[in-house]
Design a protein around this motif. Structure first.
Motif, mmCIF file in Angstrom:
data_model
loop_
_atom_site.group_PDB
_atom_site.id
_atom_site.type_symbol
_atom_site.label_atom_id
_atom_site.label_comp_id
_atom_site.label_asym_id
_atom_site.label_seq_id
_atom_site.Cartn_x
_atom_site.Cartn_y
_atom_site.Cartn_z
ATOM 1 N N PHE A 382 56.202 43.681 71.036
ATOM 2 C CA PHE A 382 55.957 45.247 71.687
ATOM 3 C C PHE A 382 55.540 46.773 70.911
ATOM 4 O O PHE A 382 55.879 47.294 70.297
ATOM 5 N N TYR A 383 54.489 47.136 71.683
ATOM 6 C CA TYR A 383 54.053 47.898 71.062
ATOM 7 C C TYR A 383 53.177 49.318 71.230
ATOM 8 O O TYR A 383 52.919 49.344 72.410
ATOM 9 N N THR A 384 53.337 50.815 71.119
ATOM 10 C CA THR A 384 52.547 51.752 71.797
ATOM 11 C C THR A 384 51.536 51.229 71.683
ATOM 12 O O THR A 384 50.564 50.797 70.641
ATOM 13 N N PRO A 385 49.932 51.933 72.661
ATOM 14 C CA PRO A 385 48.761 51.179 72.783
ATOM 15 C C PRO A 385 48.122 51.575 71.507
ATOM 16 O O PRO A 385 46.950 50.775 70.977
ATOM 17 N N GLU A 386 48.240 52.721 71.127
ATOM 18 C CA GLU A 386 47.726 53.544 70.022
ATOM 19 C C GLU A 386 47.435 52.683 68.194
ATOM 20 O O GLU A 386 46.976 52.488 67.906
ATOM 21 N N ARG A 387 48.343 51.142 68.195
ATOM 22 C CA ARG A 387 48.869 50.941 67.496
ATOM 23 C C ARG A 387 47.626 49.727 66.700
ATOM 24 O O ARG A 387 47.505 49.461 67.323
ATOM 25 N N ASP A 388 47.390 50.389 65.758
ATOM 26 C CA ASP A 388 45.724 49.468 65.188
ATOM 27 C C ASP A 388 46.193 49.206 63.686
ATOM 28 O O ASP A 388 45.639 48.981 62.988
ATOM 29 N N ASP A 389 47.732 50.129 63.329
ATOM 30 C CA ASP A 389 47.809 48.944 61.851
ATOM 31 C C ASP A 389 48.790 48.033 61.666
ATOM 32 O O ASP A 389 48.262 46.974 60.438
ATOM 33 N N ILE A 390 49.250 47.210 63.074
ATOM 34 C CA ILE A 390 49.635 46.257 63.051
ATOM 35 C C ILE A 390 48.622 44.958 63.059
ATOM 36 O O ILE A 390 47.487 44.686 63.135
ATOM 37 N N PHE A 391 49.393 43.900 62.698
ATOM 38 C CA PHE A 391 48.154 42.638 62.977
ATOM 39 C C PHE A 391 48.263 42.203 64.191
ATOM 40 O O PHE A 391 47.863 40.856 64.728
ATOM 41 N N ALA A 392 47.271 43.001 65.344
ATOM 42 C CA ALA A 392 47.014 42.804 65.737
ATOM 43 C C ALA A 392 45.405 42.261 66.771
ATOM 44 O O ALA A 392 44.572 43.168 66.257
ATOM 45 N N GLY A 393 45.085 41.937 67.564
ATOM 46 C CA GLY A 393 44.133 41.731 68.322
ATOM 47 C C GLY A 393 44.087 40.556 69.581
ATOM 48 O O GLY A 393 45.364 41.667 70.365
ATOM 49 N N PHE A 394 42.949 39.955 70.003
ATOM 50 C CA PHE A 394 43.584 39.622 71.509
ATOM 51 C C PHE A 394 42.580 38.780 71.696
ATOM 52 O O PHE A 394 42.126 38.185 71.630
ATOM 53 N N ARG A 395 43.416 38.435 73.194
ATOM 54 C CA ARG A 395 41.620 37.535 74.000
ATOM 55 C C ARG A 395 41.818 37.692 75.227
ATOM 56 O O ARG A 395 42.661 38.414 76.058
ATOM 57 N N THR A 396 40.081 36.916 76.119
ATOM 58 C CA THR A 396 40.605 37.400 77.203
ATOM 59 C C THR A 396 40.598 36.652 78.001
ATOM 60 O O THR A 396 39.957 35.344 77.469
ATOM 61 N N CYS A 397 40.300 36.556 79.774
ATOM 62 C CA CYS A 397 39.711 35.948 81.186
ATOM 63 C C CYS A 397 38.965 36.603 81.453
ATOM 64 O O CYS A 397 38.674 37.367 81.544
ATOM 65 N N ALA A 398 38.324 34.926 82.066
ATOM 66 C CA ALA A 398 37.809 35.678 83.142
ATOM 67 C C ALA A 398 38.048 36.343 84.393
ATOM 68 O O ALA A 398 39.684 36.923 84.829
ATOM 69 N N PRO A 399 37.784 37.518 84.980
ATOM 70 C CA PRO A 399 37.765 38.820 85.766
ATOM 71 C C PRO A 399 38.616 38.046 87.347
ATOM 72 O O PRO A 399 39.409 37.967 87.832
#
Ligand SMILES: [Fe+2]
Length: 399
Positions: A382-399
């Motif tokens: 868990f991190y605050t929404p603006e953190r972009d220094d961590i090793f984070a990405g994402f995946r998506t779902c169909a709507p």
């Protein structure tokens, strides 16, 4: 006990001893690299909210282990531990609950050598004590907690190095999985048991209580979004189109003046590169995009007509054993705010989860920098929404 289970959660005294040694070796190696670049001197470390002075972080990991293992602390509350730290003022310096982040640069810490000696002594005593412990979850709880804590700080030291633009040594590069498969996987939904296995082993407080959880049918990317996929968003003007961004995302975008991910640079030839531990390297099209914050992940979703998975959907997919569902190269932002599960009660590290409910967003999975022993489909980062220094990405779902 499964001898091939790499997790620390079920490790007995023998395997735990090896893991504790390994974690400390890694912490010290990272610290050495930072020290070689001059960052053992806290005054030379930029005062950023996203990092700690490395000397403080090194002392803090040893102090935490001493507090819970050697001093048999009942909780992280001041005074809850027996005896004194091996460092006379250890409690004044290294208690993260008491020592405000911004003040960690100005502490009158002992020198590097004294902190390293302290680390060695604490580890030696811990291993001595561990050798006499029964293979019992209650007896091993503080050792497992100290290990997980040090592993998390190890990853934090690695993203500190990325933040400071420092190069890596071979042993620090972590595990880079093979390029992920493309496409998406459809799941029929249903009921699954969310949360860690509470019948035995170690479980983080925020994973409790395990409970049956229902998810509706959904379709989810087989792997995190790649650089190539994200590049299409950037080149389509994604960072200039206000309609893709939430209100908070627009505010962040305006304040940061960002026009691409944090570490992307466009060469004179128009070719995109990324900064990786102090080096400019070509943007690998098939690698998972990383160093994105929640706002960027959400904006991509709006642009592409997709959505982020909830943490329940993510856990369901990871537990399904579907051979195409690939995770572990980057932490993955989810649509779920970090909130307590029903029946939550803090464990003895009181500030691990409870203070952060409601202000952070859940990330699931693990990154290339997360040791295999810490990886779990149940782990809630868990991190605050603006953190972009961590090793984070994402995946998506169909709507
Ligand atoms: Fe800590």
């Amino acid at each position: 006990m499964d001898q091939h289970d790499p997790s620390f959660r079920h490790a007995g005294p023998g395997r735990l001893a090896g893991m504790l040694r390994d974690a400390r070796h890694y912490t010290l190696a990272l610290f050495d690299t930072l020290a070689d670049a001059g960052y053992a001197d806290s005054a030379r470390v930029p005062r950023l909210g996203i990092i700690n002075p490395p000397l403080w972080e090194l002392g803090h990991t040893a102090w935490f282990a001493e507090w819970f293992v050697l001093r048999r602390a009942a909780s992280s509350r001041p005074g809850a531990a027996f005896g004194h730290s091996l460092l006379a003022r250890g409690d004044d310096w290294f208690d993260s609950s008491l020592v405000a982040h911004r003040t960690r640069w100005a502490l009158d810490l002992p020198g590097t050598g004294a902190i390293q000696t302290y680390c060695a002594e604490v580890l030696e005593r811990i291993l001595e004590r561990l050798a006499g412990e029964p293979a019992d979850d209650a007896a091993l709880y503080p050792y497992r907690l100290a290990l997980a804590h040090e592993d998390m700080h190890g990853e934090a030291l690695l993203y500190t190095m990325q933040t400071l633009g420092l190069g890596l040594r071979g042993e620090m590069s972590g595990t880079m999985p093979a390029p992920p498969p493309a496409g998406e996987i459809g799941f029929g939904g249903g009921v699954f048991l969310r949360g860690g296995d509470q019948s035995r082993g170690f479980v983080f407080d925020n994973e409790k209580a395990a409970a049956p959880c229902r998810v509706a049918p959904f379709a989810i990317d087989a792997a995190p979004v790649t650089n190539a996929r994200y590049l299409a968003f950037v080149e389509d003007g994604g960072y200039r189109e206000a309609r893709h961004w939430s209100e908070a995302g627009s505010a962040w975008l305006a304040a940061s003046a960002r026009s691409a991910p944090r570490y992307w640079r466009r060469g004179d030839d128009g070719v995109w590169q990324q900064l990786r531990f102090g080096r400019r390297v070509a943007l690998a099209p098939d690698a998972a995009v990383r160093h994105l914050n929640l706002h960027e992940a959400q904006a991509f979703c709006r642009w592409s007509g997709r959505r982020l998975p909830t943490e329940d959907e993510w856990e369901y997919a990871a537990l399904s054993g579907h051979p195409q569902f690939a995770w572990g190269s980057v932490w993955e932002w989810t649509a779920s705010p970090f909130l307590p599960f029903a029946g939550f009660a803090p464990d003895r590290y009181l500030d691990y989860s409870a203070p952060w409910f409601g202000s952070r967003q859940v990330l699931r999975g693990a990154s290339f920098a997360t040791p295999a022993r810490l990886r779990s489909p149940h782990f809630r980062n868990f991190y605050t929404p603006e953190r972009d220094d961590i090793f984070a990405g994402f995946r998506t779902c169909a709507p």
